[in-house]
Design a protein around this motif. Structure first.
Motif, short mmCIF file in Angstrom:
data_model
loop_
_atom_site.label_atom_id
_atom_site.label_comp_id
_atom_site.label_asym_id
_atom_site.label_seq_id
_atom_site.Cartn_x
_atom_site.Cartn_y
_atom_site.Cartn_z
N TYR A 102 0.85 -1.33 -0.06
CA TYR A 102 0.06 0.10 0.16
C TYR A 102 0.71 1.20 0.06
N LEU A 103 1.98 1.22 0.85
CA LEU A 103 2.71 2.53 0.90
C LEU A 103 3.67 2.59 -0.41
N ILE A 104 4.11 1.56 -1.15
CA ILE A 104 4.64 1.66 -2.35
C ILE A 104 3.71 2.00 -3.39
N VAL A 105 2.47 1.90 -3.62
CA VAL A 105 1.46 2.39 -4.45
C VAL A 105 0.82 3.41 -4.00
N ASN A 106 0.55 4.01 -2.78
CA ASN A 106 -0.17 5.25 -2.48
C ASN A 106 0.38 5.96 -1.46
N GLY A 107 1.77 5.72 -1.18
CA GLY A 107 2.47 6.59 -0.24
C GLY A 107 2.89 7.82 -0.67
N ARG A 108 3.43 7.77 -2.01
CA ARG A 108 3.92 9.36 -2.34
C ARG A 108 2.68 10.35 -2.48
N ALA A 109 1.34 9.63 -2.81
CA ALA A 109 0.35 10.47 -3.19
C ALA A 109 -0.19 10.94 -1.84
N GLY A 110 0.01 9.99 -0.82
CA GLY A 110 -0.51 10.56 0.57
C GLY A 110 0.22 11.69 1.13
N ILE A 111 1.60 11.77 0.75
CA ILE A 111 2.39 13.00 1.23
C ILE A 111 1.97 14.10 0.33
N LYS A 112 1.89 13.76 -1.05
CA LYS A 112 1.51 15.27 -1.74
C LYS A 112 0.26 15.66 -1.70
N PHE A 115 -0.49 19.08 0.47
CA PHE A 115 -0.47 20.27 -0.42
C PHE A 115 -1.82 20.42 -1.11
N ALA A 116 -2.48 19.59 -1.32
CA ALA A 116 -3.74 19.80 -1.96
C ALA A 116 -5.11 19.98 -1.15
N GLY A 117 -4.78 19.69 0.24
CA GLY A 117 -5.34 20.21 1.40
C GLY A 117 -6.36 18.83 1.64
N ARG A 118 -6.12 17.73 1.36
CA ARG A 118 -6.92 16.41 1.63
C ARG A 118 -6.01 15.72 2.78
N ILE A 119 -6.66 15.27 3.67
CA ILE A 119 -5.85 14.40 4.92
C ILE A 119 -6.31 13.04 4.71
N ASN A 120 -7.02 12.58 4.04
CA ASN A 120 -7.49 11.22 3.86
C ASN A 120 -6.23 10.39 3.47
N PRO A 121 -5.71 10.66 2.22
CA PRO A 121 -4.69 9.83 1.84
C PRO A 121 -3.57 9.65 2.72
N LEU A 122 -3.17 10.85 3.38
CA LEU A 122 -2.08 11.14 4.38
C LEU A 122 -2.48 10.15 5.49
N ALA A 123 -3.69 10.08 6.06
CA ALA A 123 -4.14 9.23 7.11
C ALA A 123 -4.12 7.71 6.88
N PHE A 124 -4.61 7.44 5.56
CA PHE A 124 -4.24 5.87 5.15
C PHE A 124 -2.72 5.56 5.37
N SER A 125 -2.03 6.40 4.63
CA SER A 125 -0.48 6.21 4.64
C SER A 125 0.00 6.07 5.97
N LEU A 126 -0.28 6.98 7.05
CA LEU A 126 0.25 6.79 8.09
C LEU A 126 -0.32 5.49 9.00
N LEU A 127 -1.42 5.20 8.57
CA LEU A 127 -2.15 3.73 9.28
C LEU A 127 -1.45 2.64 8.43
N ALA A 128 -1.05 2.72 7.42
CA ALA A 128 -0.51 1.56 6.66
C ALA A 128 1.00 1.39 7.19
N LEU A 129 1.63 2.69 7.47
CA LEU A 129 2.89 2.59 8.18
C LEU A 129 3.02 2.15 9.36
N GLY A 130 2.17 2.39 10.15
CA GLY A 130 1.92 1.98 11.45
C GLY A 130 1.47 0.45 11.60
N ASN A 131 0.87 -0.14 10.63
CA ASN A 131 0.47 -1.61 10.33
C ASN A 131 1.80 -2.36 9.93
N ALA A 132 2.53 -1.87 9.11
CA ALA A 132 3.89 -2.23 8.55
C ALA A 132 4.83 -2.36 9.78
N GLY A 133 4.99 -1.31 10.62
CA GLY A 133 5.74 -1.29 11.91
C GLY A 133 5.34 -2.66 12.79
#
Length: 142
Positions: A102-112, A115-133
């Motif tokens: 998930y982080l490989i596919v959607n991680g960069r878009a989560g960080i970007k 700047f677009a004012g959307r927090i859902n993709p970042l939140a999902f990326s952070l949850l995926a990072l937490g699950n990976a850890g």
């Protein structure tokens, strides 16, 4: 009075979370819920300026896509079920692998998305990072 956090207790809770399916189920459920609520792009209407159509197209093509939400959501629900069924080590490896994908596919878009004012993709990326850890620790250092 503020107390110093007990890092051993935090590490112990972090380690115990990897033996439960709840982190995987949380990410999987949220991704499936997001997949159900993603809007379709607007159809072009002749005689308009086109700016609303372009805005709709950019929102519809934003990550994570509907297919990505359903695929990764179902995979995390399955990984949680593997852990719930009693196979903690393989379930942890399964969830680690799908969280990393998930982080490989959607991680960069989560960080970007910041700047677009959307927090859902970042939140999902952070949850995926937490699950990976969480699950990676259990899988690689049982």
């Amino acid at each position: 009075m503020l107390s110093v956090p007990d890092f051993q207790a935090i590490a112990h809770n972090f380690s115990n979370a990897s033996s439960t399916p709840y982190p995987a189920w949380a990410l999987g459920g949220l991704l499936l819920g997001r997949g159900l609520t993603i809007q379709k792009p607007m159809t072009p209407i002749s005689g308009t300026s086109g700016s609303s159509f372009k805005f709709s197209q950019t929102l519809a093509t934003a990550r994570p896509t509907k297919a990505s939400c359903f695929t990764f959501g179902a995979a995390h629900l399955l990984g949680g079920w593997i852990i719930y069924d009693g196979d903690e080590l393989n379930g942890a490896g399964f969830n680690f692998a799908w969280s990393t994908l998930y982080l490989i596919v959607n991680g960069r878009a989560g960080i970007k998305s910041i700047f677009a004012g959307r927090i859902n993709p970042l939140a999902f990326s952070l949850l995926a990072l937490g699950n990976a850890g969480i699950y990676g620790k259990r899988f690689f250092w049982p």
